[in-house]
Design an enzyme around this catalytic site. Structure first.
Site, PDB file in Angstrom:
ATOM      1  N   ASN A 166      -7.499  -7.927  -5.587  1.00  0.00           N
ATOM      2  CA  ASN A 166      -7.880  -8.276  -4.213  1.00  0.00           C
ATOM      3  C   ASN A 166      -8.947  -7.303  -3.747  1.00  0.00           C
ATOM      4  OD1 ASN A 166      -7.682  -9.532  -1.608  1.00  0.00           O
ATOM      5  ND2 ASN A 166      -6.466  -7.777  -0.909  1.00  0.00           N
ATOM      6  N   ARG A 222       6.494 -21.153   2.857  1.00  0.00           N
ATOM      7  CA  ARG A 222       5.570 -20.280   2.124  1.00  0.00           C
ATOM      8  C   ARG A 222       5.840 -20.383   0.620  1.00  0.00           C
ATOM      9  NH1 ARG A 222       2.418 -16.423   3.975  1.00  0.00           N
ATOM     10  NH2 ARG A 222       3.300 -16.334   6.044  1.00  0.00           N
ATOM     11  N   ASP A 261      -1.690  -5.394   0.969  1.00  0.00           N
ATOM     12  CA  ASP A 261      -2.821  -4.468   1.049  1.00  0.00           C
ATOM     13  C   ASP A 261      -2.499  -3.075   0.502  1.00  0.00           C
ATOM     14  OD1 ASP A 261      -4.404  -6.478   2.126  1.00  0.00           O
ATOM     15  OD2 ASP A 261      -3.897  -5.957   4.184  1.00  0.00           O
ATOM     16  N   HIS A 299     -10.104  -5.532  -0.115  1.00  0.00           N
ATOM     17  CA  HIS A 299      -9.704  -5.351   1.287  1.00  0.00           C
ATOM     18  C   HIS A 299     -10.790  -4.533   1.975  1.00  0.00           C
ATOM     19  CE1 HIS A 299      -7.002  -5.085   4.682  1.00  0.00           C
ATOM     20  NE2 HIS A 299      -7.329  -3.805   4.771  1.00  0.00           N
ATOM     21  N   GLU A 311     -19.052  -4.402  -0.710  1.00  0.00           N
ATOM     22  CA  GLU A 311     -18.039  -5.231  -1.386  1.00  0.00           C
ATOM     23  C   GLU A 311     -18.695  -6.008  -2.514  1.00  0.00           C
ATOM     24  OE1 GLU A 311     -15.509  -7.691   1.095  1.00  0.00           O
ATOM     25  OE2 GLU A 311     -15.725  -6.326   2.780  1.00  0.00           O
ATOM     26  N   GLY A 340     -16.726 -17.146   1.154  1.00  0.00           N
ATOM     27  CA  GLY A 340     -16.822 -17.017  -0.303  1.00  0.00           C
ATOM     28  C   GLY A 340     -17.978 -16.172  -0.800  1.00  0.00           C
ATOM     29  N   SER A 341     -18.435 -15.221   0.043  1.00  0.00           N
ATOM     30  CA  SER A 341     -19.587 -14.426  -0.419  1.00  0.00           C
ATOM     31  C   SER A 341     -19.200 -13.485  -1.565  1.00  0.00           C
ATOM     32  CB  SER A 341     -20.218 -13.649   0.738  1.00  0.00           C
ATOM     33  OG  SER A 341     -19.355 -12.645   1.205  1.00  0.00           O
ATOM     34  N   ASN A 342     -17.970 -13.024  -1.604  1.00  0.00           N
ATOM     35  CA  ASN A 342     -17.552 -12.181  -2.740  1.00  0.00           C
ATOM     36  C   ASN A 342     -17.463 -13.007  -4.020  1.00  0.00           C
ATOM     37  OD1 ASN A 342     -16.938  -9.241  -2.118  1.00  0.00           O
ATOM     38  ND2 ASN A 342     -16.047 -10.281  -0.353  1.00  0.00           N
ATOM     39  N   ARG A 385      -3.966 -15.446   2.904  1.00  0.00           N
ATOM     40  CA  ARG A 385      -2.562 -15.854   2.873  1.00  0.00           C
ATOM     41  C   ARG A 385      -1.720 -14.686   2.376  1.00  0.00           C
ATOM     42  NH1 ARG A 385      -0.355 -19.934   5.141  1.00  0.00           N
ATOM     43  NH2 ARG A 385       1.308 -19.755   3.604  1.00  0.00           N
TER      44      ARG A 385
HETATM   45  C1  GRF Z   1     -14.228  -9.814   2.979  1.00  0.00           C
HETATM   46  O1  GRF Z   1     -14.571  -8.852   3.924  1.00  0.00           O
HETATM   47  C2  GRF Z   1     -13.021  -9.380   2.193  1.00  0.00           C
HETATM   48  O2  GRF Z   1     -12.955  -8.001   2.016  1.00  0.00           O
HETATM   49  C3  GRF Z   1     -11.901  -9.818   3.095  1.00  0.00           C
HETATM   50  O3  GRF Z   1     -12.317 -11.032   3.651  1.00  0.00           O
HETATM   51  C4  GRF Z   1     -13.740 -11.095   3.631  1.00  0.00           C
HETATM   52  C5  GRF Z   1     -14.079 -12.300   2.818  1.00  0.00           C
HETATM   53  O4  GRF Z   1     -15.451 -12.573   2.811  1.00  0.00           O
HETATM   54  N1  GRF Z   1     -10.669  -9.879   2.357  1.00  0.00           N
HETATM   55  P1  GRF Z   1     -16.042 -13.651   1.806  1.00  0.00           P
HETATM   56  O5  GRF Z   1     -15.240 -14.931   2.012  1.00  0.00           O
HETATM   57  O6  GRF Z   1     -15.935 -13.117   0.423  1.00  0.00           O
HETATM   58  O7  GRF Z   1     -17.454 -13.833   2.255  1.00  0.00           O
END
Ligand code: GRF
Length: 213
Positions: A107, A65, A145, A109, A174, A12-14, A91
């Site tokens: 999203n 799904r 993607d 990627h 990111e 969850g760093s993003n 997912r």
């Molecule tokens: C990130 O590299 C994102 O681009 C990819 O999965 C990773 C998730 O990292 N889809 P975080 O959970 O946000 O730290």
């Protein structure tokens, strides 16, 4: 005030980067909920610690799904989202789920799409011998993607890079472009036209890390 629902599967760093930027820059938005398909996702702890409502909808509890996606959408919609943000949500989503959130689901990627969709993007980049790599924020479409590109960050691939060192370099970027893209969305600065995304104030939609210039 726009409601954002963030979907995560792990660290969850993003999500954290988006939360911190939103707080620091007082966006006209709030994170209405963080939802994970795994109850052990680390990011849920961060959310709860910061008073963000956090929930799990566990995919393994559903036999298909489609059933999972229906339950997930019901949970998301309880929070009246203006925007759904996939932040490391591991997912594949059904076309009807994606259609339901069309034009309001983003999203990130970890590659310069359309290169290297799918998993293990840093390994794919090293094996292909590309000299630059990066990350892409895009609107989600039924095509995995792919989808209209909102922002990209470019980093150099250095000799001696490992998957780990490359992913660390990409992740740092990111954390810059994802908050930026989400802010554009909540401030209604994104225009989607014929499959291409522009910003109304011509803000730069790319970020090039030193070493690439
Ligand atoms: C990130 O590299 C994102 O681009 C990819 O999965 C990773 C998730 O990292 N889809 P975080 O959970 O946000 O730290």
């Amino acid at each position: 005030m726009k409601n954002i629902v963030i979907l995560i599967s792990g660290r969850g760093s993003n999500m954290e980067a988006i939360f911190r930027a939103m707080q620091a820059e007082s966006w006209p938005a709030r994170i209405a909920a963080v939802i994970s398909n795994r109850s052990d996702a680390q990011g849920l702890d961060f959310a709860r610690l910061h008073g963000i409502p956090a929930f799990s909808v566990i995919n393994t509890a559903f036999s298909s799904r489609n059933e999972f996606d229906v339950a997930l959408a019901a949970e998301i919609d309880r929070h009246s989202p203006d925007l759904v943000v996939l932040a490391g949500f591991m997912r594949i989503l059904t076309p009807s789920f994606v259609e339901h959130y069309s034009g309001r689901i983003l999203n990130i990627h970890p590659s310069l799409l359309p290169s290297f969709p799918g998993l293990h993007t840093h390994r794919q980049a090293l094996e292909a011998g590309v000299k630059v790599h990066g990350a892409t924020v895009h609107f989600v479409t039924a095509d995995l993607d792919h989808g209209p590109i909102v922002a990209q960050a470019v980093v150099p691939v250095l000799s001696g890079d490992s998957e780990q060192s490359l992913s660390t370099r990409v992740l740092a970027q990111e954390h810059v472009i994802y908050p930026r893209a989400v802010r554009w969305f909540v401030e209604e600065k994104l225009k989607l036209e014929n499959g291409l995304v522009h910003t109304l104030d011509n803000a730069e939609q790319h970020l090039i890390q030193e070493g690439c210039q």
